[in-house]
Design a protein around this motif. Structure first.
Motif, short mmCIF file in Angstrom:
data_model
loop_
_atom_site.label_atom_id
_atom_site.label_comp_id
_atom_site.label_asym_id
_atom_site.label_seq_id
_atom_site.Cartn_x
_atom_site.Cartn_y
_atom_site.Cartn_z
N LEU A 256 0.86 -1.18 0.00
CA LEU A 256 0.00 0.00 0.00
C LEU A 256 0.90 1.23 0.00
O LEU A 256 1.68 1.43 0.93
N ILE A 277 -1.29 -1.04 -4.33
CA ILE A 277 -2.40 -0.10 -4.18
C ILE A 277 -1.77 1.27 -3.93
O ILE A 277 -0.95 1.41 -3.02
N PHE A 288 0.91 5.67 -10.51
CA PHE A 288 -0.30 5.01 -11.01
C PHE A 288 -0.02 4.14 -12.24
O PHE A 288 -0.85 3.33 -12.62
N ALA A 291 0.63 0.83 -10.40
CA ALA A 291 -0.34 0.33 -9.43
C ALA A 291 -1.39 -0.56 -10.07
O ALA A 291 -1.70 -0.43 -11.25
N HIS A 292 -1.92 -1.48 -9.29
CA HIS A 292 -3.08 -2.27 -9.71
C HIS A 292 -4.36 -1.55 -9.33
O HIS A 292 -5.35 -1.60 -10.02
N ILE A 293 -4.31 -0.89 -8.18
CA ILE A 293 -5.48 -0.16 -7.71
C ILE A 293 -5.07 1.27 -7.41
O ILE A 293 -4.05 1.52 -6.78
N LYS A 294 -5.89 2.20 -7.89
CA LYS A 294 -5.54 3.61 -7.87
C LYS A 294 -6.59 4.37 -7.08
O LYS A 294 -7.78 4.25 -7.35
N ILE A 295 -6.16 5.14 -6.11
CA ILE A 295 -7.07 6.03 -5.39
C ILE A 295 -6.50 7.43 -5.48
O ILE A 295 -5.37 7.67 -5.05
N ASP A 298 -6.34 12.24 -0.63
CA ASP A 298 -5.40 12.52 0.44
C ASP A 298 -5.24 11.27 1.31
O ASP A 298 -6.21 10.79 1.90
N GLU A 301 -6.48 11.45 4.98
CA GLU A 301 -7.93 11.33 5.19
C GLU A 301 -8.33 9.85 5.21
O GLU A 301 -9.15 9.43 6.01
N LEU A 302 -7.70 9.09 4.31
CA LEU A 302 -7.99 7.65 4.28
C LEU A 302 -7.51 6.97 5.56
O LEU A 302 -8.18 6.10 6.11
N ALA B 236 -4.07 0.98 -14.05
CA ALA B 236 -4.56 0.77 -12.70
C ALA B 236 -6.08 0.84 -12.69
O ALA B 236 -6.68 1.58 -13.45
N HIS B 237 -6.66 0.04 -11.81
CA HIS B 237 -8.10 0.09 -11.63
C HIS B 237 -8.40 1.28 -10.72
O HIS B 237 -7.93 1.32 -9.57
N LEU B 239 -10.25 3.33 -8.19
CA LEU B 239 -11.22 3.03 -7.16
C LEU B 239 -12.05 4.28 -6.89
O LEU B 239 -11.51 5.31 -6.47
N GLN B 243 -15.04 7.92 0.39
CA GLN B 243 -13.79 7.58 1.07
C GLN B 243 -13.99 6.36 1.98
O GLN B 243 -13.11 5.52 2.10
#
Lengths: 316, 259
Positions: A256, A277, A288, A291-295, A298, A301-302, B236-237, B239, B243
């Motif tokens: 992560l 991630i 990105f 990455a496999h998963i992108k958010i 901030d 905040e997560l 990338a997937h 998301l 939040q």
């Protein structure tokens, strides 16, 4: 196919992980056997269901050490001639494995992270060249096929529907050419390479308080925390925690990445990662691309979301 | 008494230039360096040599660049050097490498103590020393952190394995590995580095051994089926969601509850 697995102690989860994987790829016909040196006879049958047989060996001597494990494995192999023998990649497992390969003049693949069966042969998969590529290795002609397996890569599966038999213990004699005079617990030395789940903090972590939040999150998930070069250069984290070309090259199952921009320097350190991630506020951040998963957002905040219901120190 | 140290020249993987698309090391541009954990083996060997007034030698197997590892050993204070160099040795796996070194170590009299580093930076297996011990018919003492004494035929040392510190008494001859950061770091002087360049190195080739002995990849018990790049999904997937939803999804992966 007959497979021997070294048991390091009565509750050896690593042995069960290896047994589960072998059962998964080998099916019901596979004969799985555990080899277990002991100082005292078993008082109860350990974890039922994974092995057809368990071969306990009683050891004459003050302490159970490397050479007893070696003697038990050799005795088992000489008597039962298995096709495969597996060891967990602990210091002890590796040492016994190496001596065994020489004794039986057979191949040994160290630190496997994957196993398969092809044409009745064990396919041993391991990262090579610092996790940059994977190699599939076989031992075509000599037996047993030996491998050490990285801990906590394989999951312990459902108990297979067959019973386990414990054999009458054999007695192994004390080896006076190798004696353990004393033994005590060492100070824990941290090794990022052992971690399967990693939280990697990047340049967004520019203050000690922010790193504390990362540490608390790692504790929350039972993960290990690591950093890119920047926080190390700022003196916030020690070098042992640095991932990248100039730090450690890792192959965790999950990484992560929080506030990591994704330089080649950093990302090279995660070539072997199975799942990445990434959380970053900058939608264009190079991270990105890896990455496999992108958010996009901030990361702090997560973190607040994840840590809901826990106090700041991560101790609930 | 004689102490032998096994050293190795490794590609500079850490600093190697890489193909930006695939991540592959651009091997043609890669230099080589003495294996980092062998430096600790040298310090360990020299500490024991000082304690016992023992003679010292270093051995390596590899192409001509491997001489640099022997030169480094000389500069640290090792007295003799053997370089096993022959195209026939190439591609050996751990078993075959141990076999080849076990033959080379006999050149000029077998050492009573053979010392190896914890692992090589390229192969990264840490298995050679254990195999070597059995091929030589020696005892095996992994991960030495401290020499205690030698008394008669027995070596007493402290070792660190799986988070335990052990005091071990082992009968010699023996193969030991050195746990990194255990012995005093003594770096060579510029003079010693320069002198090391002039010292002779014994070269052994396949011809120095029985014609019945085979070497290299073909004689190795393990064979490489294939080598491949780990799959990297370029896209990338993304998301989405609140939040809270994002946090929940990631948390499941972190706990191994979802893929």
């Amino acid at each position: 196919m007959r497979v021997g697995i070294l048991w390091l102690h009565e509750k050896d989860e690593l042995a069960l992980q290896m047994a589960s994987k072998m059962r998964e790829i080998g099916g019901e016909d596979l004969i799985l056997e555990g080899v277990l040196p002991l100082l005292r006879p078993l008082t109860k049958t350990p974890e039922e269901g994974f092995f057809h047989h368990l071969y306990p060996y009683l050891c004459q001597g003050e302490k159970l050490h490397l050479m007893y494990f070696k003697a038990a494995v050799w005795d088992y192999i000489e008597t039962h001639r298995p096709d495969v023998f597996l060891f967990s990649a602990t210091d002890l497992g590796r040492s016994v494995a190496a001596m065994t390969a020489a004794r039986f003049e057979t191949g040994l693949t160290a630190d496997c992270t994957g196993l398969g069966i092809q044409d009745e042969k064990l396919v041993q998969i391991r990262p090579a060249y610092g996790g940059n590529v994977y190699a599939e290795i076989i031992t075509p002609h000599t037996r047993p096929q030996l491998a050490t397996i990285r801990p906590n890569i394989f999951k312990i599966g459902e108990k297979a529907a067959f019973s386990m038999r414990v054999h009458e213990p054999k007695i192994l004699k004390e080896d006076l050419s190798f004696q353990v005079l004393s033994q005590e617990r060492a100070e824990k030395v941290f090794d990022l390479k052992e971690a399967n789940v990693i939280i990697l903090a990047g340049g967004a972590v520019d203050k000690a308080e922010k790193l504390d939040k990362i540490k608390a999150l790692a504790q929350h998930f039972g993960a290990s925390w690591a950093v890119t070069r920047k926080p190390v250069q700022m003196g916030l984290a020690p070098y042992e925690r640095q991932v990248g070309v100039s730090g450690q090259i890792l192959s965790p199952q999950v990484a992560l990445l929080l506030g990591v921009s994704g330089t080649t320097q950093t990302m090279t350190g995660l070539f072997g990662a199975q799942k990445i991630i990434a959380v970053n506020q900058d939608e264009q951040a190079p991270v990105f691309e890896y990455a496999h998963i992108k958010i996009v957002g901030d990361c702090f905040e997560l973190i607040a979301q994840w840590m809901k219901g826990e106090n700041e120190n991560g101790e609930n | 008494m004689k102490i032998g140290v096994c050293v190795k020249q490794v590609p500079m993987v850490r600093e190697a230039p890489r193909d930006l698309e695939t991540g592959s090391i651009l091997r043609e541009l890669v230099g080589s360096e003495p294996n980092p954990s062998d430096v600790h083996a040298l310090w360990g060997a020299l500490a024991l040599a000082e304690m016992q007034k023992a003679r010292t030698m270093a051995i390596t197997m590899g192409p001509k660049q491997a001489k640099a590892s022997i030169r480094q050993a000389f500069s640290f204070g090792i007295e003799e050097g053997i370089h096993m160099m022959d195209p026939a040795f190439a591609g050996a796996d751990v078993w075959m490498t141990a076999k080849t070194l076990s033959l080379g170590l006999g050149h000029g009299g077998l050492p009573e103590v053979v010392i190896c580093g914890k692992e090589s930076a390229d192969g990264d297996t840490g298995q050679l020393a254990g195999e070597l011990s059995q091929m030589l018919g020696y005892g095996f003492l992994p991960h030495v952190t401290k020499w205690l004494k030698i008394e008669g035929d027995f070596l007493y040392a402290e070792s660190k394995m799986d988070g335990q510190v052990l005091q071990i008494k082992v009968k010699m001859p023996v193969v030991c590995t050195i746990y990194p950061e255990s012995f005093e770091k003594k770096y060579p002087s510029f003079r010693a580095v320069m002198d090391a360049k002039k010292r002779p190195i014994s070269v052994l080739t396949a011809k120095d051994f029985s014609p019945h002995q085979s070497f290299g990849y073909g004689a190795s018990p393990t064979q490489i089926l294939k080598i491949y790049e780990p799959k990297r999904e370029r896209k990338a997937h993304l998301l989405t969601g609140t939040q809270e939803e994002q946090a929940l999804f990631v948390a499941q992966i972190m706990r191994g509850e979802a893929k």
